[in-house]
Design an enzyme around this catalytic site. Structure first.
Site, PDB file in Angstrom:
ATOM      1  N   ARG A  99      76.276  39.468  51.795  1.00 14.30           N
ATOM      2  CA  ARG A  99      75.115  38.597  51.581  1.00 14.30           C
ATOM      3  C   ARG A  99      74.065  38.872  52.656  1.00 14.30           C
ATOM      4  O   ARG A  99      74.354  38.831  53.844  1.00 14.30           O
ATOM      5  CB  ARG A  99      75.552  37.126  51.659  1.00 14.30           C
ATOM      6  N   ARG A 108      71.977  37.032  45.009  1.00 15.73           N
ATOM      7  CA  ARG A 108      72.962  37.063  46.098  1.00 15.73           C
ATOM      8  C   ARG A 108      74.351  37.431  45.594  1.00 15.73           C
ATOM      9  O   ARG A 108      74.771  36.993  44.518  1.00 15.73           O
ATOM     10  CB  ARG A 108      72.984  35.732  46.837  1.00 15.73           C
ATOM     11  N   ASP A 111      77.209  33.104  47.420  1.00 16.03           N
ATOM     12  CA  ASP A 111      76.567  31.940  48.011  1.00 16.03           C
ATOM     13  C   ASP A 111      77.655  30.871  48.131  1.00 16.03           C
ATOM     14  O   ASP A 111      78.311  30.551  47.134  1.00 16.03           O
ATOM     15  CB  ASP A 111      75.477  31.469  47.028  1.00 16.03           C
ATOM     16  N   ASP A 113      78.165  27.016  49.448  1.00 16.11           N
ATOM     17  CA  ASP A 113      77.549  25.800  49.981  1.00 16.11           C
ATOM     18  C   ASP A 113      78.620  24.748  50.205  1.00 16.11           C
ATOM     19  O   ASP A 113      79.406  24.457  49.280  1.00 16.11           O
ATOM     20  CB  ASP A 113      76.534  25.221  48.978  1.00 16.11           C
ATOM     21  N   GLN A 251     112.794  12.882  24.714  1.00 22.85           N
ATOM     22  CA  GLN A 251     111.402  12.610  24.358  1.00 22.85           C
ATOM     23  C   GLN A 251     110.948  13.325  23.093  1.00 22.85           C
ATOM     24  O   GLN A 251     109.777  13.299  22.744  1.00 22.85           O
ATOM     25  CB  GLN A 251     110.466  12.907  25.536  1.00 22.85           C
TER      26      GLN A 251
HETATM   27  O1  PAF Z   1     104.580  16.371  30.750  1.00 24.37           O
HETATM   28  C1  PAF Z   1     105.714  16.889  30.651  1.00 24.37           C
HETATM   29  O2  PAF Z   1     105.885  18.104  30.720  1.00 24.37           O
HETATM   30  C2  PAF Z   1     106.921  15.995  30.411  1.00 24.37           C
HETATM   31  O3  PAF Z   1     106.603  14.933  29.581  1.00 24.37           O
HETATM   32  C3  PAF Z   1     107.580  15.489  31.706  1.00 24.37           C
HETATM   33  C4  PAF Z   1     106.648  14.613  32.505  1.00 24.37           C
HETATM   34  C5  PAF Z   1     108.010  16.680  32.549  1.00 24.37           C
HETATM   35  C6  PAF Z   1     108.816  14.670  31.377  1.00 24.37           C
HETATM   36  O4  PAF Z   1     109.734  15.413  30.657  1.00 24.37           O
END
Ligand code: PAF
Length: 477
Positions: A99, A108, A111, A113, A251
């Site tokens: 620069r 440039r 840069d 900042d 889940q």
């Molecule tokens: O976000 C994820 O990958 C999952 O839901 C987690 C938080 C690891 C729980 O299994």
């Protein structure tokens, strides 16, 4: 089993310091290379850790002789340097990149900042903080809001998001001229692969040997740059980084993708080595849920609608596994991505209600250069579906533009987003809503507190979720 002691504070790495934000720009030669080299130089500076970097935005130069478009980005640092020492280091990195200061607004190579450093507010001949133009340039505020929307700009009492919203309301054309062009690599020499801890016993042994603070990054594997950004933030804020990789059967619903959920353990270890993670707890189902396991965590309130309604049992599974991971790993900080905004609300509620250890840290969503939020499920999309999925970030942006222009009514904001989604071929919208981010209930109107616009849509057979902040532009910024 690979095993190595829990990392003590690494030699040469500073104790966590204060956050500092640096705007990076280049419009000569290989712009990406200049920005990425600057990130390497900053990361190699004693007393500085790079916690996060925004995407690069291309935008036309403002004033000066005819010249190429700029690439601009903002990096979040954690530093123990004084503002003066950090500013001097930025000048040295600019000089090393070739620069040369000639006329004002000249092209440039690089840069840098200093936008802000901790809470410092100062005006001396050598240094002004926050940077005098920090809150009046779209090309600085847009990437800053990507990495730290909720950071308060020192001396103004308003967040980066509030400043960005207000400026976008005043200068929509400047924001429209910005084009996201690339994700920037925050390269560091690849460290050793993290120690793999296959069960509770190995985890407890690692934890017992450990020194200093532990940053937890819970994942289900199939890691991408979004996870890397969480681990990088953990690396910047804590002495040791512990990731978990566990595809949690609790889940997934009976018709969901548990069996085909991507499992990429080897590549995951490489990514974790790149970001300097120390260990990964990768338990089996039996280790986490031994025979006879029969206790589950049900969180009322934020689980009621949206993903909770579409995926019965999902948040019960998430809350149960996250509670167990907190109990087993005892983190000082646990890092979650904002992309799963309802999960964040559930985890925060449970964390507070059950007095779980440590703090929950929520990091902004990482988007690909074209705007699609990174997700392990993106790999299910065909190229054609991926192109169509871009209707989701465009819908979010349409609503943001309306909010910045002063629209507060939920119906109008949702309609702006829906119009984009409805105009996209083969995108089946499940919901679009404006919600309170903590309670996850719909809001009729935007107020002074940030609200989230949340979207779920099916593209082909893949269900994608995404969200963005909305804020009524107040007079406070
Ligand atoms: O976000 C994820 O990958 C999952 O839901 C987690 C938080 C690891 C729980 O299994």
């Amino acid at each position: 089993m690979t095993s190595r002691p829990a990392a003590p504070r690494r030699p040469g790495l500073p104790a966590p310091g204060q956050p500092a934000f640096v705007a990076l720009g280049s419009n000569v030669g290989d712009r990406r290379a200049h920005l990425e080299a600057a990130l390497v130089a900053l990361g190699a500076t004693p007393g500085v850790r790079v916690a996060a970097v925004s995407a690069a935005y291309q935008n036309p130069p403002v004033g000066g002789p005819p010249q190429d478009d700029y690439w601009n980005a903002v990096a979040e640092l954690v530093t123990t340097l004084s503002p003066e020492a950090l500013a001097a280091r930025l000048h040295a990195v600019e000089a090393a990149a070739g620069r040369v200061r000639t006329v004002p607004a000249a092209p440039r190579t690089l840069d840098l900042d200093l936008l802000s450093c901790g809470d410092e507010v100062c005006r001396t001949p050598a240094l002004e903080l926050p940077h005098p133009r920090a809150t009046c340039r779209a090309f600085g505020l847009a990437p800053w809001a990507d990495v730290a929307p909720d950071a308060v700009v020192p001396g103004t009492g308003a967040t980066v998001l509030a400043h960005a919203t207000r400026l976008r309301g005043r200068e929509p054309a400047a924001f429209a001229a910005l084009r996201r062009v690339a994700l920037l690599r925050v390269a560091a020499p690849r460290g050793a692969r993290p120690a793999v801890l296959p069960d509770a016993e190995a985890l407890a042994a690692w934890r017992a040997r450990g020194e200093g603070t532990v940053g937890l990054v819970p994942t289900m594997g199939a890691l991408h740059e979004g996870h890397a950004s969480l681990a990088r933030r953990a690396r910047a804020a804590c002495d040791a980084v512990l990731a978990t990789i566990f595809v949690n059967p609790l889940q997934f619903g009976p018709t969901e993708d548990l069996a085909r959920y991507p499992r990429t353990f080897d590549a995951d270890l490489d990514l974790l080595a790149d970001v300097g993670a120390d260990a990964v707890y990768a338990p089996t189902v039996d280790d986490l849920y031994p025979a006879g396991f029969s206790t589950h965590v049900d969180v009322d309130g934020p689980t009621a609608g949206f993903e909770g309604a579409a995926r019965p049992g999902h948040f019960r599974g998430v809350a149960t596994v996250v509670a167990k991971l907190f109990a087993r790993t005892r983190p000082d900080r646990a890092f979650f991505g904002r992309k799963d905004a309802q999960q964040v609300a559930v985890v925060r509620r449970m964390h507070a209600d059950l007095d779980l250890p440590g703090a929950v840290v929520v990091a902004p969503t990482v988007r690909d250069a074209d705007g699609l939020a990174l997700s392990s499920r993106n790999r299910y999309l065909t190229p054609d579906e991926r192109a169509r999925a871009l209707a989701i970030p465009r819908a979010l942006d349409a609503a943001r533009a309306r909010a910045a222009a002063g629209e507060r009514r939920r119906d109008a904001l949702v309609a702006a987003a829906r119009a984009v989604l409805d105009g996209a071929a083969d995108v089946a919208t499940a919901y679009v809503e404006v919600v309170d981010p903590a309670r996850f209930v719909p809001l009729a109107e935007l107020g002074a507190a940030p609200a989230l616009l949340v979207v779920a849509a099916k593209v082909g057979t893949t269900r994608l979720i995404d969200n963005e902040w909305l804020l009524a532009p107040g007079d406070d910024a």
